[in-house]
Design an enzyme around this catalytic site. Structure first.
Site, PDB file in Angstrom:
ATOM      1  N   GLY A 127     -82.158  49.958  50.841  1.00 21.96           N
ATOM      2  CA  GLY A 127     -83.542  50.167  50.445  1.00 21.96           C
ATOM      3  C   GLY A 127     -84.254  48.839  50.228  1.00 21.96           C
ATOM      4  N   GLU A 245     -75.980  39.756  57.354  1.00 16.03           N
ATOM      5  CA  GLU A 245     -76.461  40.756  58.300  1.00 16.03           C
ATOM      6  C   GLU A 245     -76.766  40.100  59.644  1.00 16.03           C
ATOM      7  OE1 GLU A 245     -80.202  42.515  57.230  1.00 16.03           O
ATOM      8  OE2 GLU A 245     -80.083  44.051  58.771  1.00 16.03           O
TER       9      GLU A 245
END
Lengths: 386, 384
Positions: A127, A245
């Site tokens: 989120g 990431e």
């Protein structure tokens, strides 16, 4: 300098390959190979097999299941997953949340969440982005107000990938709206997706897939112990997470595998006789080689807790190449490319039918994980000092 | 897999960097050298010889250092950084390489010693009209006359052909290609010397019944050896390009930070920031590929039969050519009008990059080489 794998690393590679081929069901690998939309169970099955063999979270600290591999071994492992059409362990769990928790969480949090995260007993959703906070992530507005021993969260998140499967979410929430800098008032919080007040709404993408979602928070009560690390230090943890990431996104293994398949199909169709098409294969292979060699060269360059700016180089070049591969496949598909809605009883092969949806879907990779434009800004600021 | 230089390689890099940067502090230093004969700095040439730089690629038993393409590349990269006009690659890697590969024991002893000591210049006359970059000889024919050889034909352009004491000339023979030695000033040989746009020298050389000595033994087609040695020179040139590009980008970023327009430094404009970032990406990807090719060739030369130096060099040159175009053109553009002047080095860098591309071959050459083998493998795997 040495360009060969050492005997030890060569053995490691052989073992990885053998393990994946013998332990991951062929039927599942076939579906990965053909870019079929994959469901929750496919991820869970794969990751649990890996975890049962101590291979789901090799990058974590050893006490939580990590393997103390060298950067090169991690690279080999990722390449072997791709080369054998094995779904990578869920990034949200293994590359994003797990490392943050292991680095910044309390002992109690680690014990409670890390084993379940490794085994995909908990499916984590991310989120971060909001409708008004995309590239400018620090401007996020979803807010939490302290009420006794709970934070009360209001606002919304968007682009929540596979959020429809999410058991829990890790989220960046504004906990101090009066902080001197927007980055300084953000906390890294986790919440059970079954908490009252959370609504997940699907977003249909241009290829017809349901991959991302919107998530709404209406007076969601989150226990104070669900903050990771310190309150208002969430931005630091998010930067740590984003650089991990990007490393994953820069990996070229899947692009190489896809391009190799495309070359075989093009060869069958006699299309490699076309100088323009064969030239594109040569160029893409050459560019993918350059990115892979760069990944190998900088392996081990990342400093603890700091994003390595070269990961931006890999993300920038690697994601563009993966798009170019899908574009080439669309061109190879000829007029058949429009048959995306045809089923398996179609006269056209699967790769032709999936070419355009895959191409359309792949446009996302230069947008997510920090868009190309953000990566260029990172490079010009942190490396070139502009 | 390890891309880091060892201690000796680091030391070599530092020493060469110091020597070269001392001689070429400013653009004016280079201009002065290139406008005078012989077109390079003889003091620096001697210093590099004393350092052992010219013996790097040769075996120890013939007076060399027995080092590999990485060490050669380190020297070439430093010359590139300073945009130094010294004909290191042409003399040592290309001409010296041919002598080492083809020459008889006697020829090697006589010629390589002089090259290693920095005492004489040898140039390889390879290109002829329409020959593009092919290794097989063309333009000059060799005829056996009595116990010797006679050459007839034209080679152009020959880098350093007007300055060399000895020319190596590829020529057609009854058994294919041969390489011949011709002493400067030999009867029937005429070299028309001229300056090249990148500050170098070249010549058109005609041979009319010019006596020559065969390099090595008769009866063996030299074309495959020429191709192999030419590839090594290509890789050394790629290292030189890398050096040229590194400093080109550094200079451009510095310029953008200091040059003010509209009351602010140019580096504050996002269009320029992002453009510079793209150049950095291209540079780093190119660096990885060139270093890797150096390691692959090193392994091949050390006897590793599965190391494919030619393929790796092809990948490196394709990447280098692309980066040279992108970075060469864009860094000049980002300098604006001043980049067009001979006073600024950025335009000289584009000029030199363009000359190197003429020397190694354009991207089409390398793509064609890769195309020939495209269907022989599934994907390019550097860890195979």
């Amino acid at each position: 300098m040495r360009y060969r794998l050492s005997a030890e690393d060569q053995k490691f590679r052989d073992e990885c390959r053998e393990f994946l081929q013998n332990n991951i069901p062929q039927e599942l690998r076939d579906r990965v190979a053909s870019h079929k939309e994959l469901g929750r169970e496919d991820f869970v099955t794969t990751q649990r097999i890996l975890n049962a063999n101590g291979l789901a979270v090799p990058g974590w600290p050893a006490e939580w299941g990590g393997r103390n591999w060298t950067s090169l071994q991690h690279h080999i492992w990722r390449e072997e997953l791709a080369a054998n059409d094995v779904l990578s362990p869920l990034d949200f769990n293994t590359s994003m949340f797990g490392p943050v928790l292991a680095a910044f969480g309390s002992q109690e949090q680690k014990e409670r969440y890390l084993p379940a995260t490794a085994n995909l007993d908990i499916w984590w959703s991310q989120g971060f982005s909001e409708p008004e906070a995309g590239s400018d992530l620090a401007s996020l507005k979803t807010t939490a107000v302290l009420d006794g021993d709970h934070w009360v969260v209001n606002g919304s998140k968007i682009w929540t990938t596979l959020g429809q499967y999410g058991d829990w979410m890790f989220a960046l929430i504004r906990t101090d709206p009066n902080a001197p800098k927007p980055q300084a008032g953000i906390s890294f919080m986790i919440m059970d997706m079954t908490t009252p007040g959370i609504t997940v709404r699907p977003i249909e993408l241009i290829d017809g897939s349901h991959e991302v979602n919107e998530v709404f928070f209406d007076n969601v009560r989150v226990p104070v112990e669900n903050v990771i690390g310190e309150v208002n230090k969430g931005w630091t943890y998010a930067k740590f997470l984003l650089s991990n990431e990007r490393d994953g996104i820069g990996a070229v293994g899947y692009s190489k595998r896809t391009l190799a398949r495309a070359k075989a199909e093009a060869s069958n169709l006699g299309l490699l006789q076309d100088p323009e098409i064969s030239r594109r294969f040569v160029e893409l292979e050459n560019e993918l080689l350059g990115v892979e060699l760069t990944a190998l060269r900088v392996a081990g360059g990342a400093r603890e807790g700091e994003p390595d700016p070269v990961s931006s180089v890999l993300k920038l070049r690697g994601s563009r190449l993966s798009q170019e591969v899908t574009e080439l496949i669309v061109d190879l598909s000829g007029p058949g490319g429009i048959a995306s809605g045809a089923g398996d009883d179609s006269s056209l092969p699967e790769w032709v039918r999936s070419a355009v949806p895959h191409y359309l879907n792949e446009r996302k990779v230069t947008i997510y994980g920090g868009s190309d434009e953000i990566q260029r800004t990172i490079i010009s600021r942190t490396i070139l000092g502009m | 897999m390890d891309f880091t230089l060892n201690e000796e390689q680091e030391a070599l890099r530092e020493t060469v960097e110091q020597l070269v940067s001392k001689q070429y502090r400013t653009t004016e230093d280079r201009r002065r050298v290139t406008t005078q004969t012989p077109g390079f700095n003889e003091e620096l040439w001697q210093q590099l010889a004393e350092l052992g730089a010219f013996g790097l690629p040769f075996a120890e038993e013939i007076g060399g250092a027995g080092a590999g393409p990485i060490e050669v590349g380190i020297v070439a990269e430093q010359l590139g950084r300073a945009l130094a006009p010294e004909p290191f690659v042409e003399t040592v890697v290309l001409a010296g390489g041919l002598i080492a590969e083809l020459g008889t024991a006697e020829q090697k002893e006589g010629l390589l010693g002089g090259i290693i000591a920095g005492e004489f210049q040898v140039a390889f006359a390879m290109h002829a009209r329409g020959s593009r970059w092919q290794a097989a000889a063309s333009g000059v024919a060799a005829q056996q006359i009595g116990g010797g050889w006679s050459l007839n034909g034209l080679k152009e352009p020959v880098r350093g052909g007007g300055q060399a004491q000895t020319l190596l000339v590829s020529a057609t023979t009854p058994w294919g290609s041969g390489v011949f030695l011709v002493a400067a000033g030999a009867a029937g040989m005429e070299a028309r010397d001229y300056r090249t746009h990148d500050g170098g020298r070249a010549a058109g050389v005609t041979f009319a019944n010019t006596s020559a000595v065969l390099l090595g033994e008769p009866g063996v087609d030299a074309a495959p050896t020429i191709a192999r040695v030419f590839d090594r020179a290509r890789l050394a040139y790629a290292f030189e390009m890398l050096g040229i590009l590194e400093v080109g980008l550094e200079d451009t970023v510095d310029y953008l930070k200091t040059r003010k327009q509209f009351g602010v430094p140019l580096s504050s404009f996002q269009a320029l920031q992002h453009r510079a970032a793209e150049l950095y990406v291209a540079l780093e990807v190119t660096r990885s590929t060139i270093l890797w090719a150096g390691m692959v060739l090193e392994a091949e030369l050390a006897g590793d039969a599965s190391a494919d130096g030619a393929s790796a060099i092809t990948h490196a040159c394709l990447q280098a050519n692309r980066a040279a175009r992108l970075i060469g053109q864009d860094t000049l553009q980002m300098h604006g009008g001043i980049g067009m002047t001979a006073e600024y080095s950025i335009g000289q860098r584009l000029s030199r990059l363009t000359a190197i591309k003429r020397a190694i071959g354009d991207s089409n050459v390398f793509r064609e080489r890769l195309l020939l083998r495209l269907e022989d493998y599934a994907s390019v795997d550097p860890l195979a």
